[in-house]
Write a protein that holds these residues in place. Structure first.
Motif, PDB file in Angstrom:
ATOM      1  N   THR A  32       0.828  -1.202   0.000  1.00  0.00           N
ATOM      2  CA  THR A  32       0.000   0.000   0.000  1.00  0.00           C
ATOM      3  C   THR A  32       0.867   1.258   0.000  1.00  0.00           C
ATOM      4  O   THR A  32       0.628   2.200  -0.766  1.00  0.00           O
ATOM      5  CB  THR A  32      -0.909   0.009   1.249  1.00  0.00           C
ATOM      6  N   GLN A  33       1.882   1.257   0.857  1.00  0.00           N
ATOM      7  CA  GLN A  33       2.739   2.446   0.924  1.00  0.00           C
ATOM      8  C   GLN A  33       3.374   2.722  -0.429  1.00  0.00           C
ATOM      9  O   GLN A  33       3.455   3.865  -0.879  1.00  0.00           O
ATOM     10  CB  GLN A  33       3.840   2.242   1.967  1.00  0.00           C
ATOM     11  N   ARG A  34       3.809   1.653  -1.089  1.00  0.00           N
ATOM     12  CA  ARG A  34       4.521   1.838  -2.363  1.00  0.00           C
ATOM     13  C   ARG A  34       3.569   2.176  -3.498  1.00  0.00           C
ATOM     14  O   ARG A  34       3.913   2.922  -4.410  1.00  0.00           O
ATOM     15  CB  ARG A  34       5.328   0.575  -2.658  1.00  0.00           C
ATOM     16  N   TYR A  46      -7.944  -4.508  -1.329  1.00  0.00           N
ATOM     17  CA  TYR A  46      -7.751  -4.216   0.101  1.00  0.00           C
ATOM     18  C   TYR A  46      -8.975  -3.473   0.655  1.00  0.00           C
ATOM     19  O   TYR A  46      -9.425  -3.737   1.770  1.00  0.00           O
ATOM     20  CB  TYR A  46      -6.493  -3.369   0.333  1.00  0.00           C
ATOM     21  N   ILE A  47      -9.491  -2.540  -0.147  1.00  0.00           N
ATOM     22  CA  ILE A  47     -10.669  -1.793   0.326  1.00  0.00           C
ATOM     23  C   ILE A  47     -11.823  -2.767   0.584  1.00  0.00           C
ATOM     24  O   ILE A  47     -12.486  -2.720   1.628  1.00  0.00           O
ATOM     25  CB  ILE A  47     -11.092  -0.727  -0.719  1.00  0.00           C
ATOM     26  N   LEU A  99      -5.660 -11.824  -3.335  1.00  0.00           N
ATOM     27  CA  LEU A  99      -5.663 -11.388  -4.736  1.00  0.00           C
ATOM     28  C   LEU A  99      -4.952 -10.048  -4.847  1.00  0.00           C
ATOM     29  O   LEU A  99      -4.201  -9.798  -5.787  1.00  0.00           O
ATOM     30  CB  LEU A  99      -7.101 -11.280  -5.257  1.00  0.00           C
ATOM     31  N   GLY A 100      -5.206  -9.183  -3.851  1.00  0.00           N
ATOM     32  CA  GLY A 100      -4.493  -7.901  -3.839  1.00  0.00           C
ATOM     33  C   GLY A 100      -2.985  -8.123  -3.808  1.00  0.00           C
ATOM     34  O   GLY A 100      -2.233  -7.539  -4.597  1.00  0.00           O
ATOM     35  N   LEU A 101      -2.548  -8.992  -2.919  1.00  0.00           N
ATOM     36  CA  LEU A 101      -1.107  -9.282  -2.842  1.00  0.00           C
ATOM     37  C   LEU A 101      -0.610  -9.829  -4.181  1.00  0.00           C
ATOM     38  O   LEU A 101       0.456  -9.469  -4.661  1.00  0.00           O
ATOM     39  CB  LEU A 101      -0.800 -10.314  -1.750  1.00  0.00           C
ATOM     40  N   MET A 102      -1.411 -10.701  -4.781  1.00  0.00           N
ATOM     41  CA  MET A 102      -0.997 -11.275  -6.062  1.00  0.00           C
ATOM     42  C   MET A 102      -0.780 -10.172  -7.094  1.00  0.00           C
ATOM     43  O   MET A 102       0.216 -10.164  -7.818  1.00  0.00           O
ATOM     44  CB  MET A 102      -2.071 -12.246  -6.561  1.00  0.00           C
TER      45      MET A 102
END
Lengths: 194, 699
Positions: free
Chosen positions: B80-82, B163-164, B218-221
């Motif tokens: 998220t930060q990146r 993530y949301i 899925l977000g991580l993917m």
């Protein structure tokens, strides 16, 4: 990969690039087929064929199986001549197998009793004739914790275990529990004391 | 354009990673232990808090919330930060989130073995912990949305969308499923009863799979796969379609856990159909993930990280196909309550969630410690051990599940059950239970190797300072482009959209179930439990009997023959919570009332093998020693009245006296049959409950 289309908007997703290829056709195919299936399945199942709903289907299956049972050859053995068939023998092996499988937890391996009564002595709660024994096994004494075995055991097996129980009378168990019920005579009838 | 300099909070990511692998190892170890307990019942060593019924929730909670949870928190904080080009909103909140979450896990690890449980699957934790979870989740949400608010990159990348969806939906699910009335600090009763409780529970339960084990990953993917493969995401438009369809459809699918139960038919069909429609949206994610590697398949041979990720995505594809198949009613008839479900879950958990987490962690590690991974070879070994472990596990469970399922349904040509004796269908499975434990153990050894590799890597760290970056300030000119492109620049609208999408399904399913009476036809002979039965029910919950026993006879001939009349919705109206269960390691208990004498139950609970040779049920000998606790029964009965159970004033006032009288009667019966002094022992309360089960409709 020359045909790849790119998303051309100035983002910076930490260096990650995105192409903008078309949705694969087979993928869209799955989407549409499952969606159409859903649209048609509802009326098909709930409105056109309500007999397929679980409870209706259960009733139908029940009827079919009951018919199978009724048609089964087991019908030929009439329980009226229990005594004759007991005397004729041939039930010993089946009777013991059924007893070992289902009855041992409560009546002990040698019939000496435990949770259920001792089946070797001359005292019976429900009578000691073959007909009495057969009936108790068949109908059970549900409120006392002896279940009805008719739904579980096939007619032949039920007869065999009844014969087996009858044959236990007069044997000597390793550690039988105290007699329950009333004394019966040789034939298994209650001895009525005046 | 001037660039702003800032730094990323990497310390928090390292913390979450360590928490994930340490708890992961513990959770998987507990998994191997309970797997062995099913193979050999001795392995709880006669200790109440080590029995299967109490450890199984510990295992599931540990791997879901501690292992997977901490893993995706790590990944979310890193990416998220990146992706937003901003440090997290508040370092303080990050720390609170981290430590709060770990405290919750510790609380779970203590309370679950003690038997403090609500009995609702994956939501077993008692109410004070539930409140803590809600608070920590809100802290996370503030931190996350705060970061979005101060972002420099205007558009939200697809990972952020996922993530949301996670942050919003998990909060909704958790709060609504956990609503309960407390009695003291350690006990609470679900506000919903019976069928309604079941629906809410599986709305939650299945969407825990969706929004805790799928969307965040899925977000991580979407972040880590293109990073590791060094390739572009295949299709942006596919990500839009599959994102929205996935979150919209998933919410409806809960009832597929309740096929053939007393849940109304319309709801069952909805669950099945939405599950089928979910194949394509799920596979959209798989396509986008796998095709990132297009043209670079050769990299797969060398790089363990890519191996983990590609196998994870493949398992995702398999599980999301198998799930919908298992939702088809005619297949579910066979698979439900068997080990097939267990196989399915572990394909998702070990394959998708586990392997993706491992891949992401191996990728982040050298970057977080500014060094090289200690040993690529060990990582490869971890991969192969894990993969072989999963395959052994799943194959063993397929075989045992299908075998047992078929045995349960098998009729001979005269219309009688071939295996009327339940335990006959159990003893065959023992070899597969050993095999499953072996598969799990291999996977666990792999995880230990990883921890070793991580320790070594961390030791060689060169620099632990936060990584710095620079980016221009967020643009403020009007958003341009297509609708969705603009939406991606408007987080508030986006979040509202997500909320609406996930609420529609939940509301349309649950509200009618709560509001329309005809969904639960009432049965006049069904009466509330007696106070002693309530105590017995709480013992049943404490011991986690519901982890091995269902209380739901389905309208299937094989079941009505085996157990008796099928269960009706109206029979459960006083069941706070419902105890239908989801797995039949032992037989269904809904019609067990009156089937056996009291003494049989006593002997059976003391040592099941004295009455059922070959049983794998644990001994519960302590129930014959522990005194029944009558102290809060009055409060329990009065809590039940608040939930709408019709006890009157006298019932409440005399609750304890009633309970004692009923216990005395059972004690007397037991004494007559040879077991003295049992009236005020817990066993009598449990027997009272068991003997009551399913008997109301007989009258």
């Amino acid at each position: 990969m020359s045909e790849d289309r790119k998303v051309d908007v100035p983002h910076d997703y930490d260096g990650i690039e995105e192409l903008d290829n078309d949705l694969p056709r087979w993928w869209l195919g799955i989407f549409w087929v499952t969606t159409l299936f859903a649209v048609f399945y509802w009326p098909y199942y709930h409105w056109i064929n309500p007999q397929k709903l679980p409870e209706a289907a259960w009733k139908a299956e029940n009827a079919a199986r009951e018919a199978e049972r009724a048609a089964a050859p087991a019908e030929t053995t009439e329980s009226l001549d229990l005594d004759a068939r007991y005397a004729a023998g041939g039930w010993e092996e089946t009777g013991k197998t059924v007893f070992d499988t289902y009855c041992v937890p409560c009546h002990a391996a040698d019939g000496g009793g435990g949770i259920g009564p001792n089946l070797t002595d001359d005292y019976y709660i429900h009578g000691g004739t073959l007909a009495n024994i057969h009936q108790v096994i068949s109908d059970g004494v549900v409120e006392k914790g002896m279940m009805s075995w008719k739904p579980v055991l096939k007619p032949d097996d039920l007869d065999a275990v009844a014969f087996f129980i009858r044959s236990l009378r007069g044997t000597t168990p390793a550690s039988g529990i105290a007699p329950q019920g009333e004394l019966v005579d040789e034939s298994g009838q209650f001895v009525t004391q005046e | 354009m001037s660039l702003e300099r800032f730094s990323y909070d990497d310390a928090i990511v390292r913390k979450f990673i360590w928490a994930s692998v340490v708890w992961g190892a513990v959770g998987m170890l507990v998994g191997v232990i309970i797997a062995m307990q099913l193979a050999d019942w001795h392995l709880n060593f006669g200790t109440s808090w080590l029995t299967f019924g109490r450890l199984r929730p510990l295992h599931t909670n540990a791997v879901i919330f501690a292992f997977a949870g901490n893993a995706f928190f790590a990944g979310i904080y890193y990416s998220t930060q990146r992706l937003l080009k901003a440090r997290m909103f508040s370092d303080g909140l990050s720390k609170l989130h981290f430590w709060g979450w770990q405290a919750i896990i510790v609380a779970a690890a203590i309370t679950l073995p003690l038997g403090l449980s609500t009995a609702k699957e994956y939501a077993e934790l008692e109410w004070p912990i539930d409140i803590a979870i809600a608070v920590v989740w809100v802290i996370f949400a503030i931190n996350f949305f705060g970061t979005i608010a101060k972002r420099r990159e205007r558009h939200l990348y697809v990972a952020i969308w996922f993530y949301i969806a996670t942050v919003i939906t998990v909060a909704i699910l958790h709060i609504f499923n956990s609503l309960a009335i407390p009695v003291g600090l350690f006990k609470s009763y679900s506000v919903y009863a019976g069928v309604q409780d079941a629906l809410v529970q599986w709305w939650y339960g299945h969407n825990a799979v969706a929004f805790f084990l799928t969307t965040p990953f899925l977000g991580l993917m979407y972040y880590f796969m293109p990073k590791a493969a060094d390739g572009p995401i295949y299709s942006y438009r596919l990500s839009i379609i599959h994102f929205w369809s996935l979150i919209f459809l998933y919410i409806w699918t809960g009832p597929h856990h309740l096929l053939y139960t007393s849940l109304p038919d319309w709801a069952q069909t909805v669950g099945m159909l939405f599950s089928l429609m979910l194949i394509a949206p799920s596979w959209g994610g798989m396509i986008n993930g796998l095709l990132t590697l297009r043209g670079g398949w050769d990299k797969l041979r060398q790089d363990p990280i890519l191996k983990f990720m590609v196998v994870a995505i493949t398992f995702y594809g398999m599980s999301t196909f198998e799930g919908p198949m298992l939702s088809i009613k005619s297949l579910n008839k066979l698979s439900h309550y068997t080990d097939w479900t267990i196989s399915h879950v572990h394909g998702g958990a070990l394959g998708w969630v586990g392997f993706l987490s491992f891949g992401c962690i191996y990728w982040m590690l050298p970057r977080l410690y500014r060094t090289k991974l200690y040993s690529e070879k060990l990582a490869n070994m971890h991969f192969w051990l894990g993969l072989v472990g999963i395959l052994i596990y799943m194959i063993a469970m397929y075989i045992s599940g299908i075998t047992q399922g078929l045995m349960w349904l098998d009729f001979d040509d005269q219309g009688y059950l071939v295996y009327p004796n339940f335990v006959e269908t159990v003893v065959n499975l023992i070899p597969f239970y050993y095999l499953r434990a072996l598969g799990g153990a291999l996977y666990l050894i792999g995880a230990f190797i990883m921890v070793f590799n991580m320790v070594k890597t961390a030791k060689s760290a060169t620099d632990l300072s936060d990584q710095t970056a620079e980016a221009p300030a967020r643009k403020t000119d009007p958003l341009v482009g297509k609708f969705h492109m603009r939406l991606e620049g408007a987080p508030l609208m986006f979040t509202v959209g997500v909320t609406v999408a996930v609420l529609i399904g939940g509301i349309l399913e649950i509200v009618p179930m709560l509001a329309i009476e005809s969904n639960v036809p009432s049965i006049s002979s069904v009466k509330p439990y007696s106070p002693l039965e309530l105590i017995g029910r709480d013992i049943y919950i404490r011991e986690g009997c519901n982890n091995c026993h269902s209380q739901m006879v389905r309208p299937i001939r094989a079941e009505t023959e085996r157990y008796g009349e099928y269960s009706k919705a109206g029979e459960f109206v006083y069941d706070h919570p419902f105890l239908w269960g989801s797995k039949r390691t032992g037989p269904d208990l809904h019609r067990v009332g009156g089937r056996y004498p009291n003494l049989w139950h006593l002997r059976h609970m003391e040592d099941p093998r004295t009455v059922v040779a070959g049983s794998i049920m644990p001994n519960y000998a302590w129930l014959l020693q522990a005194d029944t606790d009558y102290s809060d029964i009055q409060d329990v009965v009065s809590a039940m009245t608040k939930l709408g159970v019709p006890y009157n004033e006298t019932d409440i006032r005399q609750a304890e006296a009633n309970a004692r009288a009923q216990a005395a009667a059972i004690g007397q019966d037991l004494a007559q049959s040879g077991a003295q002094d049992m009236a005020d022992k817990e066993i009598s309360a449990l027997i009272a409950y068991l003997q009551r089960l399913g008997t109301d409709i007989k009258e």
